[in-house]
Motif scaffolding. Structure first.
Motif, short mmCIF file in Angstrom:
data_model
loop_
_atom_site.label_atom_id
_atom_site.label_comp_id
_atom_site.label_asym_id
_atom_site.label_seq_id
_atom_site.Cartn_x
_atom_site.Cartn_y
_atom_site.Cartn_z
N TRP B 287 -4.83 -23.92 126.25
CA TRP B 287 -4.66 -22.45 126.19
C TRP B 287 -3.24 -22.07 125.80
O TRP B 287 -3.03 -21.12 125.04
CB TRP B 287 -5.00 -21.81 127.54
CG TRP B 287 -6.47 -21.73 127.80
CD1 TRP B 287 -7.17 -22.33 128.79
CD2 TRP B 287 -7.44 -20.99 127.04
NE1 TRP B 287 -8.50 -22.02 128.71
CE2 TRP B 287 -8.69 -21.20 127.64
CE3 TRP B 287 -7.36 -20.19 125.91
CZ2 TRP B 287 -9.87 -20.62 127.15
CZ3 TRP B 287 -8.53 -19.62 125.42
CH2 TRP B 287 -9.76 -19.84 126.04
N GLY B 288 -2.27 -22.82 126.30
CA GLY B 288 -0.89 -22.53 125.93
C GLY B 288 -0.69 -22.69 124.42
O GLY B 288 -0.07 -21.84 123.77
N ALA B 289 -1.26 -23.77 123.88
CA ALA B 289 -1.14 -23.99 122.44
C ALA B 289 -1.90 -22.92 121.67
O ALA B 289 -1.45 -22.45 120.62
CB ALA B 289 -1.66 -25.37 122.09
N ALA B 290 -3.06 -22.51 122.21
CA ALA B 290 -3.85 -21.47 121.54
C ALA B 290 -3.06 -20.16 121.48
O ALA B 290 -3.06 -19.48 120.46
CB ALA B 290 -5.17 -21.25 122.28
N LEU B 291 -2.38 -19.84 122.57
CA LEU B 291 -1.57 -18.62 122.58
C LEU B 291 -0.47 -18.71 121.53
O LEU B 291 -0.23 -17.76 120.76
CB LEU B 291 -0.96 -18.41 123.98
CG LEU B 291 -0.04 -17.20 124.12
CD1 LEU B 291 -0.77 -15.91 123.76
CD2 LEU B 291 0.51 -17.10 125.53
N THR B 292 0.19 -19.88 121.46
CA THR B 292 1.24 -20.06 120.46
C THR B 292 0.68 -19.91 119.05
O THR B 292 1.26 -19.20 118.21
CB THR B 292 1.85 -21.47 120.60
OG1 THR B 292 2.11 -21.72 121.98
CG2 THR B 292 3.13 -21.58 119.82
N LEU B 293 -0.46 -20.55 118.81
CA LEU B 293 -1.07 -20.50 117.47
C LEU B 293 -1.45 -19.07 117.09
O LEU B 293 -1.15 -18.60 115.98
CB LEU B 293 -2.30 -21.42 117.45
CG LEU B 293 -3.03 -21.54 116.11
CD1 LEU B 293 -2.10 -22.07 115.05
CD2 LEU B 293 -4.24 -22.45 116.24
N ILE B 294 -2.10 -18.38 118.03
CA ILE B 294 -2.51 -17.00 117.72
C ILE B 294 -1.29 -16.12 117.51
O ILE B 294 -1.29 -15.25 116.62
CB ILE B 294 -3.43 -16.46 118.84
CG1 ILE B 294 -4.79 -17.13 118.70
CG2 ILE B 294 -3.54 -14.96 118.77
CD1 ILE B 294 -5.92 -16.42 119.31
N ALA B 295 -0.23 -16.38 118.29
CA ALA B 295 1.00 -15.60 118.09
C ALA B 295 1.53 -15.81 116.68
O ALA B 295 1.89 -14.84 115.99
CB ALA B 295 2.05 -16.00 119.12
N ILE B 296 1.54 -17.07 116.22
CA ILE B 296 2.03 -17.34 114.86
C ILE B 296 1.15 -16.63 113.83
O ILE B 296 1.64 -15.97 112.91
CB ILE B 296 2.04 -18.86 114.58
CG1 ILE B 296 3.05 -19.55 115.51
CG2 ILE B 296 2.38 -19.14 113.13
CD1 ILE B 296 3.06 -21.07 115.37
N VAL B 297 -0.17 -16.74 114.01
CA VAL B 297 -1.09 -16.12 113.05
C VAL B 297 -0.88 -14.60 113.02
O VAL B 297 -0.81 -13.98 111.95
CB VAL B 297 -2.55 -16.45 113.43
CG1 VAL B 297 -3.51 -15.63 112.58
CG2 VAL B 297 -2.83 -17.92 113.23
N MET B 298 -0.74 -14.00 114.19
CA MET B 298 -0.57 -12.55 114.25
C MET B 298 0.76 -12.13 113.62
O MET B 298 0.83 -11.14 112.90
CB MET B 298 -0.62 -12.05 115.70
CG MET B 298 -1.97 -12.18 116.35
SD MET B 298 -3.24 -11.29 115.43
CE MET B 298 -4.70 -12.15 115.94
N ILE B 299 1.81 -12.91 113.89
CA ILE B 299 3.12 -12.57 113.30
C ILE B 299 3.02 -12.62 111.78
O ILE B 299 3.50 -11.72 111.08
CB ILE B 299 4.20 -13.54 113.82
CG1 ILE B 299 4.50 -13.23 115.29
CG2 ILE B 299 5.47 -13.43 112.98
CD1 ILE B 299 5.37 -14.28 115.97
N LEU B 300 2.35 -13.67 111.26
CA LEU B 300 2.20 -13.76 109.81
C LEU B 300 1.42 -12.57 109.26
O LEU B 300 1.79 -11.99 108.24
CB LEU B 300 1.48 -15.07 109.45
CG LEU B 300 2.32 -16.34 109.52
CD1 LEU B 300 1.43 -17.57 109.44
CD2 LEU B 300 3.33 -16.36 108.38
N ASN B 301 0.34 -12.22 109.95
CA ASN B 301 -0.47 -11.08 109.50
C ASN B 301 0.32 -9.79 109.48
O ASN B 301 0.31 -9.04 108.51
CB ASN B 301 -1.69 -10.92 110.42
CG ASN B 301 -2.90 -11.63 109.87
OD1 ASN B 301 -3.44 -11.23 108.86
ND2 ASN B 301 -3.30 -12.69 110.54
#
Lengths: 259, 316, 330
Positions: B287-301
């Motif tokens: 879950w921690g990694a998922a949060l990091t990944l989604i944060a990166i994706v959202m920042i890029l978007n």
């Protein structure tokens, strides 16, 4: 069938923009009333308020009263869908439904209102509506072909047939001939003369000769300048408007000095 | 004058006509409107649930240590591991994929907009669309097959994953860059030609310059699209617990693969008296990694959309 | 002088006519070749994908069933290669079709909501929310489906099994953990929802105002207007949107891999565990540990997946392209 329309102090808005202001007029039953005026004067906008099509555009609304036989179209208990069924409309460009056959196009409005219509009733209605629109002889052999295959003038008469198949009280026409050639235009004008026996007809036109040919009464709209609201300048018998109008602006317009 | 010809009867008749609500039609209309609104609400349920779960479950694991340590030497329920190696792997592999995809993608877009005509252009347009539909795992298999020829079976390193991601990324870049180049008004090109500027300079100096904001947005969104790809990296790059900065040598961990890996670990066996052992640490890591990944994706978007909004020239 | 001799077009045209390449001098010609080469590279890449898959799959497709049985884990004895891939293809199609059946009606509703029902000012922002669903990585969907969705759906599946167990899809022993095809289909449906919505929404928005107003002027309610004018106009667009969604669902790996408890049967029991498996998940599960002929066998299944998705996508794109020609002619 035909009914009278009384318009009292109508203002029309697109959002904050007041497009038309202070219109008061009476449209007589079983007659043809023409709206003329320069581009952008709000005559089409005003026409669309007569059957509540104006409010289809987001942010658009109307102040004042539009009464059909004394019933305010914008009253709380009035259903806009019922208004549009009773006041038919023909548009500037012919717009038959491209996915439907000629027959289905004529029946489109009826099928919405009353899904169960017997075959013979439907056939009778198609024939009478198409005859009413002077189109029957031209299309009776190809009723199952798509409506988009017809010529522009035929398509416009198909749209008129579609409008009168719902048996409206009033038919509104928004520059119905502006996209048509002169011969098709003539056919539509003849049709208007016949339709006025049964319906109240309001027609918006750019063409002053057309207004003079087809209408009994004429209303002249004008606009003071871009960004200003359009206004009804005067309304009278067509003959009076074209021979001895009361207003200077009307005279200038009908004599071709502007617009 | 107007009202005296309107009889009471006709008023009543008209009122009846205009106020007859046909209950069945009105009901159908209401029901359909309700269904359409609820379709939207239904679509929002997974989005809200998912984002909330990721935020809630991931925030608990999030810490500076978690972002700064790798999983090297971490066994069982030891909660002192982190995702640094996976973040680095993701950035390196996605970076390599971007370096491969962007030049090719933009050139193809230029070809389609500025030169494209005839059967070749039609074929390219069609197959770019078809390429967007290649399953990601097939792209991974392709990259592995390709590199097996040169490096023998069992080769696993970052560049293979980058090639796999490029196969997925190029069509996305082409599609959106093509749209951006088409927005450049033709008058600008003609004005440049009229000044005697050769075509290639016109493209580089006028067309690309005008659409640079749009192109940046396209690239950022394409990166966001592939940065979460898991399956091709799983087959092409493998897994590791250590930090590896070299994409041409050795296995590499990436965030999506890390999430899958941790998920498949299951519960850690903890004795009751054992300190420093968290039974569900693997899931927490995921879950921690998922949060990091989604944060990166959202920042890029978000960055992509902001670039386009702030820097787009007023072409229309 | 060197380039455009067509009349200036106000809207950026896709293709401008040129006389010939002979007027290009110096680097312009080189640049032209670079750009054209990049275009050709796309075709080469796609061809290479197909070629490499075929080359690497060939040993498995021609190997004897004994050799395969020895090398490939879970390979059924005495069966041909087709009998080995068959259940996987079946599982892949089943998952994708179920997902499509769930997603398409919802996506059409969402598309209509954004194009015709939502308040205009909000419509774009709401559309962006739906697009966010597409931005979430599939592995996160898998994690969410396994930990959040499956427990929620389990009682629903039990209920379906109790009351509608006579229906083949809902028959069998319902799995208490809900790690079944039914749950997978729901997750896949969520994942393909954005693409179906996006394409349908575009088509619905293109419905000519004229036709919508024609319907309204005949006294149609909003839904009747949608039914007479919008849906017939958007029909082919929705079909191709659904096929694009189907293509996505066919190739989706992680969500299936993480949620489904796999089996290798031709089984329609979507509520029972250990019944079906999809190609993509099968490859992802076994590839990291595979060697030798097993790798070839896995690549061969990947080739089957590639061919299926290629066919579906080409059909979808062909429909879209034909549609464009039609609307261009009008």
């Amino acid at each position: 069938m035909a009914q009278r329309i009384d318009v009292k102090d109508v203002n029309i808005y697109y959002g904050d923009f007041r497009a038309v202001e202070g219109v008061t007029m009476t449209v007589d039953p079983k007659s043809v009333t023409a709206f003329i005026g320069p581009s952008g004067c709000g005559k089409s906008t005003f026409l669309r308020t007569l059957n509540r099509m104006h409010e289809v555009i987001p942010g658009a609304y109307v102040e004042g009263k539009v009464e059909l036989e004394g019933v305010d179209l914008y009253g709380d208990d009035v259903d806009p869908v019922a208004v549009r069924r009773n006041i038919g409309m023909v548009f500037q460009r012919p717009n038959p439904f491209p996915t439907m056959s000629i027959k289905d196009n004529v029946l489109a409005g009826v099928k919405l209102n009353n899904r169960k219509i017997s075959r013979s009733d439907a056939d009778y209605l198609v024939e009478s509506s198409l005859r009413g629109a002077n189109l029957w002889n031209e299309v009776k052999d190809r009723l199952d072909r798509p409506g988009s295959g017809l010529s522009g003038g035929q398509q416009q008469r198909l749209c008129i047939a579609r409008a009168i198949a719902v048996k409206p009280q009033v038919v509104l026409m928004d520059e119905p001939c502006s996209a048509l050639d002169p011969i098709s235009t003539l056919a539509i004008e003849d049709l208007i003369q016949e339709l006025k026996k049964d319906y109240t007809i309001v027609i918006v036109t750019h063409n002053m000769q057309q207004a003079a040919r087809v209408s009994d009464r004429t209303a002249f709209f004008n606009i003071a300048g871009t960004g200003k609201p359009g206004k009804l300048i005067e309304m009278n018998d067509t003959a009076t408007i074209f021979s001895s109008p009361a207003e200077k602006a009307t005279e200038d317009y009908v004599s071709g000095r502007f617009g | 004058m107007s009202t005296d010809t309107t009889t009471k009867d006709s008023t009543e008749y008209t009122r009846a006509l205009l106020t007859t609500a046909e209950p069945r039609r009105r009901r159908t209309d209401r029901i359909m409107a309700g269904l359409i609104w609820s379709a939207f609400a239904l679509a929002m349920i997974p989005l809200v649930s998912l984002l909330w779960t990721v935020l809630f479950s991931g925030a608990g694991r999030m810490s500076v240590d978690f972002l700064q340590y790798s999983m090297r030497g971490i066994f069982g329920g030891d909660p002192s591991g982190g995702i640094y190696h996976a973040i680095m792997g993701t950035l390196i592999i996605t970076g390599c994929a971007t370096l491969i995809s962007v030049p090719i993608g933009i050139l193809v877009a230029i070809y389609l907009v500025e030169y494209g005509r005839g059967p070749l252009a039609r074929a390219v347009t069609f197959f770019v669309d078809v390429m967007t539909g290649i399953p990601s795992i097939v792209a991974g298999l392709f990259a592995v097959s390709l590199f097996t020829i040169f490096f023998g079976p069992g080769a696993r390193f970052g560049l293979i994953g980058a090639v796999a991601l490029s196969v997925l990324m190029i069509p996305v870049v082409v599609r959106s860059c093509e749209e951006m180049l088409k927005l450049v008004p033709n008058e600008l090109r003609e004005a440049s030609y009229a000044l005697g500027v050769p075509k290639w300079l016109t493209i580089v100096r006028i067309v690309l310059r005008t659409s640079v904001a749009g192109l940046t947005t396209s690239v950022l969104l394409a990166v966001a699209r592939v940065i979460g790809e898991t399956a091709p990296l799983l087959v092409a790059v493998g897994v590791t617990d250590s930090i590896n900065f070299d994409p041409s040598e050795g296995r590499m961990m990436t965030l999506p693969v890390f999430i899958y890996r941790q998920y498949s670990q299951g519960q850690a066996p903890c004795r009751e008296d054992q300190v420093n052992c968290v039974a569900d640490i693997a899931l927490q890591n995921a879950w921690g990694a998922a949060l990091t990944l989604i944060a990166i994706v959202m920042i890029l978007n978000i960055a992509g959309r902001l670039v386009n909004r702030w820097f787009a020239p007023k072409t229309r | 002088m060197t380039t455009t001799d067509s009349p200036p077009a106000p809207v950026a045209p896709v293709r401008r006519r040129r006389s010939s390449g002979d007027t290009e001098r110096g680097f312009s010609r080189t640049f032209r070749w670079i750009a054209t080469g990049a275009g050709a590279l796309i075709l080469a890449t796609l061809a290479a994908v197909a070629l490499f898959l075929i080359v690497r799959a060939w040993p498995a497709m021609t190997a004897s069933s004994e050799a395969l049985a020895e090398a490939v884990p879970r390979y059924p004895d005495d069966t041909s290669f087709i009998a080995y891939v068959g259940p996987l293809i079946f599982g892949t199609l089943l998952a994708a079709v179920l997902a499509l059946l769930i997603a398409t009606p919802v996506a059409m509703g969402v598309a209509l909501f954004i194009s015709h029902y939502a308040p205009r000012r909000l419509a774009q922002a709401l559309g962006y929310l739906v697009d966010l669903l597409a931005a979430i990585p599939s592995v996160v969907y898998g994690l969410w489906g396994f930990t959040v969705l499956a427990p929620v759906l389990a009682p629903l599946w039990t209920w379906l099994n109790n009351w509608f167990g006579w229906f083949p899809l809902f028959a069998g022993d319902v799995s208490p953990t809900a790690r079944t095809m039914a749950t997978v289909a729901v997750v896949l449906a969520v994942m393909i929802l954005p693409i179906i919505t996006a394409v349908s929404r575009e088509v619905f928005l293109q419905t000519p105002k004229l036709h919508e107003e024609a319907a309204l002027a005949l006294g149609a309610t909003r839904w009747e207007m949608v039914r007479t004018a919008v849906l017939p106009f958007g029909q082919s667009g929705v079909i191709s949107a659904a096929m694009l969604g189907l293509g996505r669902a066919l190739g989706e790996t992680m969500a299936v891999l993480m949620i489904l408890s796999p089996g290798f049967l031709y089984s329609f029991k979507i509520l029972q565990a250990a019944q079906q498996q999809t190609i993509a998940a099968y490859i992802a599960l076994d590839f990291p540990e595979a060697s030798g002929l097993a790798v070839n066998a896995l690549i061969a299944t990947g080739l089957a997946l590639f061919v299926i998705t290629l066919a579906v996508n080409m059909a979808a794109r062909a429909i879209v392209a034909r549609r464009k020609e039609f609307s261009g002619a009008n």
